[in-house]
Design a protein around this motif. Structure first.
Motif, PDB file in Angstrom:
ATOM      1  N   ILE A  37       0.832  -1.206   0.000  1.00 29.25           N
ATOM      2  CA  ILE A  37       0.000   0.000   0.000  1.00 29.25           C
ATOM      3  C   ILE A  37       0.866   1.256   0.000  1.00 29.25           C
ATOM      4  O   ILE A  37       1.810   1.374   0.777  1.00 29.25           O
ATOM      5  CB  ILE A  37      -0.930  -0.003   1.225  1.00 29.25           C
ATOM      6  CG1 ILE A  37      -2.000  -1.095   1.066  1.00 29.25           C
ATOM      7  CG2 ILE A  37      -1.573   1.363   1.436  1.00 29.25           C
ATOM      8  CD1 ILE A  37      -2.756  -1.407   2.328  1.00 29.25           C
ATOM      9  N   VAL A  38       0.501   2.185  -0.894  1.00 30.93           N
ATOM     10  CA  VAL A  38       1.107   3.515  -0.923  1.00 30.93           C
ATOM     11  C   VAL A  38      -0.027   4.524  -0.784  1.00 30.93           C
ATOM     12  O   VAL A  38      -0.937   4.565  -1.616  1.00 30.93           O
ATOM     13  CB  VAL A  38       1.897   3.752  -2.225  1.00 30.93           C
ATOM     14  CG1 VAL A  38       2.461   5.169  -2.260  1.00 30.93           C
ATOM     15  CG2 VAL A  38       3.020   2.726  -2.368  1.00 30.93           C
ATOM     16  N   HIS A  39       0.020   5.307   0.281  1.00 33.70           N
ATOM     17  CA  HIS A  39      -1.068   6.230   0.616  1.00 33.70           C
ATOM     18  C   HIS A  39      -0.615   7.656   0.326  1.00 33.70           C
ATOM     19  O   HIS A  39       0.449   8.079   0.753  1.00 33.70           O
ATOM     20  CB  HIS A  39      -1.415   6.059   2.096  1.00 33.70           C
ATOM     21  CG  HIS A  39      -2.695   6.710   2.520  1.00 33.70           C
ATOM     22  ND1 HIS A  39      -2.959   8.044   2.333  1.00 33.70           N
ATOM     23  CD2 HIS A  39      -3.790   6.200   3.155  1.00 33.70           C
ATOM     24  CE1 HIS A  39      -4.153   8.331   2.824  1.00 33.70           C
ATOM     25  NE2 HIS A  39      -4.677   7.226   3.335  1.00 33.70           N
ATOM     26  N   ILE A  40      -1.474   8.404  -0.377  1.00 37.07           N
ATOM     27  CA  ILE A  40      -1.153   9.770  -0.781  1.00 37.07           C
ATOM     28  C   ILE A  40      -2.137  10.758  -0.150  1.00 37.07           C
ATOM     29  O   ILE A  40      -3.347  10.572  -0.235  1.00 37.07           O
ATOM     30  CB  ILE A  40      -1.243   9.922  -2.321  1.00 37.07           C
ATOM     31  CG1 ILE A  40      -0.332   8.920  -3.040  1.00 37.07           C
ATOM     32  CG2 ILE A  40      -0.932  11.366  -2.737  1.00 37.07           C
ATOM     33  CD1 ILE A  40       1.125   9.187  -2.911  1.00 37.07           C
ATOM     34  N   GLY A  41      -1.606  11.807   0.477  1.00 33.14           N
ATOM     35  CA  GLY A  41      -2.428  12.946   0.874  1.00 33.14           C
ATOM     36  C   GLY A  41      -3.076  12.883   2.234  1.00 33.14           C
ATOM     37  O   GLY A  41      -3.953  13.699   2.541  1.00 33.14           O
ATOM     38  N   CYS A  42      -2.670  11.943   3.087  1.00 32.46           N
ATOM     39  CA  CYS A  42      -3.309  11.806   4.394  1.00 32.46           C
ATOM     40  C   CYS A  42      -3.004  13.009   5.285  1.00 32.46           C
ATOM     41  O   CYS A  42      -1.896  13.538   5.288  1.00 32.46           O
ATOM     42  CB  CYS A  42      -2.843  10.520   5.076  1.00 32.46           C
ATOM     43  SG  CYS A  42      -3.689  10.174   6.630  1.00 32.46           S
ATOM     44  N   ARG A  43      -4.011  13.419   6.045  1.00 31.50           N
ATOM     45  CA  ARG A  43      -3.838  14.488   7.030  1.00 31.50           C
ATOM     46  C   ARG A  43      -4.780  14.308   8.221  1.00 31.50           C
ATOM     47  O   ARG A  43      -5.046  15.264   8.962  1.00 31.50           O
ATOM     48  CB  ARG A  43      -4.043  15.854   6.374  1.00 31.50           C
ATOM     49  CG  ARG A  43      -5.344  15.990   5.584  1.00 31.50           C
ATOM     50  CD  ARG A  43      -5.256  17.167   4.634  1.00 31.50           C
ATOM     51  NE  ARG A  43      -6.515  17.482   3.975  1.00 31.50           N
ATOM     52  CZ  ARG A  43      -6.936  16.918   2.855  1.00 31.50           C
ATOM     53  NH1 ARG A  43      -6.201  15.982   2.264  1.00 31.50           N
ATOM     54  NH2 ARG A  43      -8.088  17.289   2.316  1.00 31.50           N
ATOM     55  N   SER A  44      -5.293  13.093   8.404  1.00 34.36           N
ATOM     56  CA  SER A  44      -6.176  12.832   9.537  1.00 34.36           C
ATOM     57  C   SER A  44      -6.174  11.337   9.855  1.00 34.36           C
ATOM     58  O   SER A  44      -6.637  10.529   9.049  1.00 34.36           O
ATOM     59  CB  SER A  44      -7.611  13.280   9.210  1.00 34.36           C
ATOM     60  OG  SER A  44      -8.486  12.950  10.258  1.00 34.36           O
TER      61      SER A  44
ATOM     62  N   GLU B 291       3.574  17.366   2.942  1.00 33.06           N
ATOM     63  CA  GLU B 291       4.771  17.273   2.105  1.00 33.06           C
ATOM     64  C   GLU B 291       4.516  17.897   0.727  1.00 33.06           C
ATOM     65  O   GLU B 291       5.413  18.516   0.142  1.00 33.06           O
ATOM     66  CB  GLU B 291       5.202  15.814   1.963  1.00 33.06           C
ATOM     67  CG  GLU B 291       5.643  15.186   3.272  1.00 33.06           C
ATOM     68  CD  GLU B 291       5.969  13.710   3.128  1.00 33.06           C
ATOM     69  OE1 GLU B 291       6.955  13.277   3.738  1.00 33.06           O
ATOM     70  OE2 GLU B 291       5.228  12.996   2.418  1.00 33.06           O
ATOM     71  N   PHE B 292       3.294  17.738   0.215  1.00 30.45           N
ATOM     72  CA  PHE B 292       2.940  18.371  -1.056  1.00 30.45           C
ATOM     73  C   PHE B 292       2.857  19.888  -0.881  1.00 30.45           C
ATOM     74  O   PHE B 292       3.367  20.655  -1.698  1.00 30.45           O
ATOM     75  CB  PHE B 292       1.604  17.827  -1.569  1.00 30.45           C
ATOM     76  CG  PHE B 292       1.678  16.433  -2.110  1.00 30.45           C
ATOM     77  CD1 PHE B 292       1.895  16.204  -3.460  1.00 30.45           C
ATOM     78  CD2 PHE B 292       1.519  15.337  -1.272  1.00 30.45           C
ATOM     79  CE1 PHE B 292       1.956  14.919  -3.970  1.00 30.45           C
ATOM     80  CE2 PHE B 292       1.582  14.042  -1.768  1.00 30.45           C
ATOM     81  CZ  PHE B 292       1.807  13.832  -3.122  1.00 30.45           C
ATOM     82  N   LYS B 293       2.199  20.303   0.181  1.00 35.23           N
ATOM     83  CA  LYS B 293       1.986  21.730   0.404  1.00 35.23           C
ATOM     84  C   LYS B 293       3.304  22.479   0.604  1.00 35.23           C
ATOM     85  O   LYS B 293       3.410  23.663   0.271  1.00 35.23           O
ATOM     86  CB  LYS B 293       1.076  21.936   1.612  1.00 35.23           C
ATOM     87  CG  LYS B 293      -0.380  21.603   1.369  1.00 35.23           C
ATOM     88  CD  LYS B 293      -0.979  22.515   0.309  1.00 35.23           C
ATOM     89  CE  LYS B 293      -2.454  22.270   0.118  1.00 35.23           C
ATOM     90  NZ  LYS B 293      -3.023  23.101  -0.956  1.00 35.23           N
ATOM     91  N   ARG B 294       4.301  21.825   1.166  1.00 36.23           N
ATOM     92  CA  ARG B 294       5.573  22.491   1.478  1.00 36.23           C
ATOM     93  C   ARG B 294       6.670  22.182   0.464  1.00 36.23           C
ATOM     94  O   ARG B 294       7.832  22.501   0.678  1.00 36.23           O
ATOM     95  CB  ARG B 294       6.014  22.077   2.883  1.00 36.23           C
ATOM     96  CG  ARG B 294       5.082  22.592   3.957  1.00 36.23           C
ATOM     97  CD  ARG B 294       5.343  22.000   5.305  1.00 36.23           C
ATOM     98  NE  ARG B 294       4.440  22.590   6.301  1.00 36.23           N
ATOM     99  CZ  ARG B 294       4.100  22.011   7.450  1.00 36.23           C
ATOM    100  NH1 ARG B 294       4.586  20.816   7.756  1.00 36.23           N
ATOM    101  NH2 ARG B 294       3.276  22.602   8.285  1.00 36.23           N
ATOM    102  N   GLY B 295       6.282  21.547  -0.651  1.00 39.15           N
ATOM    103  CA  GLY B 295       7.256  21.257  -1.689  1.00 39.15           C
ATOM    104  C   GLY B 295       8.258  20.192  -1.311  1.00 39.15           C
ATOM    105  O   GLY B 295       9.366  20.154  -1.866  1.00 39.15           O
ATOM    106  N   LEU B 296       7.898  19.319  -0.382  1.00 41.64           N
ATOM    107  CA  LEU B 296       8.827  18.310   0.115  1.00 41.64           C
ATOM    108  C   LEU B 296       8.551  16.906  -0.416  1.00 41.64           C
ATOM    109  O   LEU B 296       9.284  15.970  -0.086  1.00 41.64           O
ATOM    110  CB  LEU B 296       8.753  18.266   1.663  1.00 41.64           C
ATOM    111  CG  LEU B 296       9.068  19.575   2.392  1.00 41.64           C
ATOM    112  CD1 LEU B 296       8.820  19.422   3.885  1.00 41.64           C
ATOM    113  CD2 LEU B 296      10.501  20.010   2.123  1.00 41.64           C
ATOM    114  N   VAL B 297       7.514  16.762  -1.220  1.00 38.05           N
ATOM    115  CA  VAL B 297       7.139  15.419  -1.649  1.00 38.05           C
ATOM    116  C   VAL B 297       8.196  14.818  -2.573  1.00 38.05           C
ATOM    117  O   VAL B 297       8.776  15.501  -3.421  1.00 38.05           O
ATOM    118  CB  VAL B 297       5.761  15.420  -2.339  1.00 38.05           C
ATOM    119  CG1 VAL B 297       5.808  16.145  -3.674  1.00 38.05           C
ATOM    120  CG2 VAL B 297       5.238  14.003  -2.520  1.00 38.05           C
ATOM    121  N   ASN B 298       8.444  13.535  -2.397  1.00 43.98           N
ATOM    122  CA  ASN B 298       9.433  12.796  -3.179  1.00 43.98           C
ATOM    123  C   ASN B 298       8.704  11.973  -4.240  1.00 43.98           C
ATOM    124  O   ASN B 298       8.282  10.852  -3.981  1.00 43.98           O
ATOM    125  CB  ASN B 298      10.249  11.901  -2.243  1.00 43.98           C
ATOM    126  CG  ASN B 298      11.318  11.104  -2.970  1.00 43.98           C
ATOM    127  OD1 ASN B 298      11.429  11.149  -4.195  1.00 43.98           O
ATOM    128  ND2 ASN B 298      12.115  10.362  -2.216  1.00 43.98           N
TER     129      ASN B 298
END
Length: 292
Positions: free
Chosen positions: A166-173, A194-201
């Protein structure tokens, strides 16, 4: 004025014939376990209606997607309104498996996110070397919630029972117990912040996936300010280009085998949100089947 055919994309028989079409669109209008906002059972219908307004040419893929792939067939909605969620999982797994056996690329429109369990399990059992790419604002890893192990808050946990890739994208809760499950089972999470701060790999996302990929979208993965028409909104989230950048990269490097879109809860007279979900479906089909 000529009447537009009542199917996904509003296309004529030569492009919507079941036998000839590589892609089939199934509808799962279900909302039995929703715990906050209502209306997800109306999501599939709204998405199909909005899809009739889509331009078939995609400027990014430089192709008329529906013609290039040979058509898209739309199935009659599943009769699941009054079923228990565990029954829905069984029905959708069985019906999706039948379509896979007929070499169809299955797009399932929900409905609450519990309906993803059946299709995800069908694909997990039908393909070797397969990952689940899960877009969601929430962890969905509770073992039980409100008396049911098949509640929408348990969807990914029930998928993990049969496929731990499993690869989960965008979790915040999520709750602390779910974090323990993630760490114990080495699930890959790429967090919304990580997306919002430009840190996503982005390369890390691709490298975390196996050769075959089934995608499940909870539309609440998008920033709630951009897409509020969902039953369990969360502040923050991905924007449109965050999401399609992930999808395009996955489409280039991996084999997307099918997907679902869940938790779209239409808001009367706010058609932009319906259209966003419809375009997400269309572009994902393109990324999956047209290598660019």
């Amino acid at each position: 004025m000529e009447k537009v055919p009542d199917n996904f994309l509003g296309i004529e028989p030569e492009l919507s014939n079941f036998e000839k079409s590589r892609v089939v669109v199934a509808s799962a209008p279900y909302e039995k376990t929703v715990t906050y906002g209502k209306g997800t059972s109306k999501g599939p219908r709204a998405i199909i209606e909005a899809s009739k307004q889509l331009e078939f040419w995609d400027e990014e893929l430089k192709a008329n997607i529906v013609e290039k792939i040979g058509g898209v067939a739309t199935l009659k909605p599943y009769d699941i309104k009054n079923k228990k969620p565990e029954e829905v999982a069984q029905i959708l797994e069985r019906e999706t498996k039948k379509l896979i056996e007929r070499k169809k690329f299955v797009v399932t429109l929900g409905g609450e996110h519990s309906m993803c369990i059946g299709p995800a399990r069908a694909y997990s059992k039908s393909f070797q070397n397969i990952s689940i790419l899960y877009f969601d604002a929430h962890g969905d890893l509770r073992n039980e919630y409100m008396g049911s192990e098949y509640n929408h808050a348990c969807a990914l946990r029930r998928i993990a029972d049969v496929n731990g890739n499993i690869v989960h994208i965008g979790c915040r809760s999520l709750e602390e117990e779910q974090m323990g499950f993630i760490e114990k089972n080495k699930l890959k999470f790429f967090w919304a912040h990580e997306f919002k701060r430009g840190l996503v790999n982005y390369e890390g996302i691709i490298n975390s996936l196996k050769e075959n990929v089934y995608i499940s979208f909870d539309i609440d993965v998008l920033d709630s300010g951009l897409h509020p028409s969902t039953s369990n909104p969360e502040p923050g989230g991905l924007d449109w280009y965050d999401m399609i950048t992930v999808l395009r990269n996955v489409g280039k490097e991996k084999n997307i085998v099918g997907f679902d879109i869940c938790e779209h809860s239409p808001i009367k007279n706010f058609y932009a949100y319906d259209f966003t979900a419809a375009k997400l479906a269309y572009k994902t089909i393109g990324y999956a089947l047209l290598k660019t």
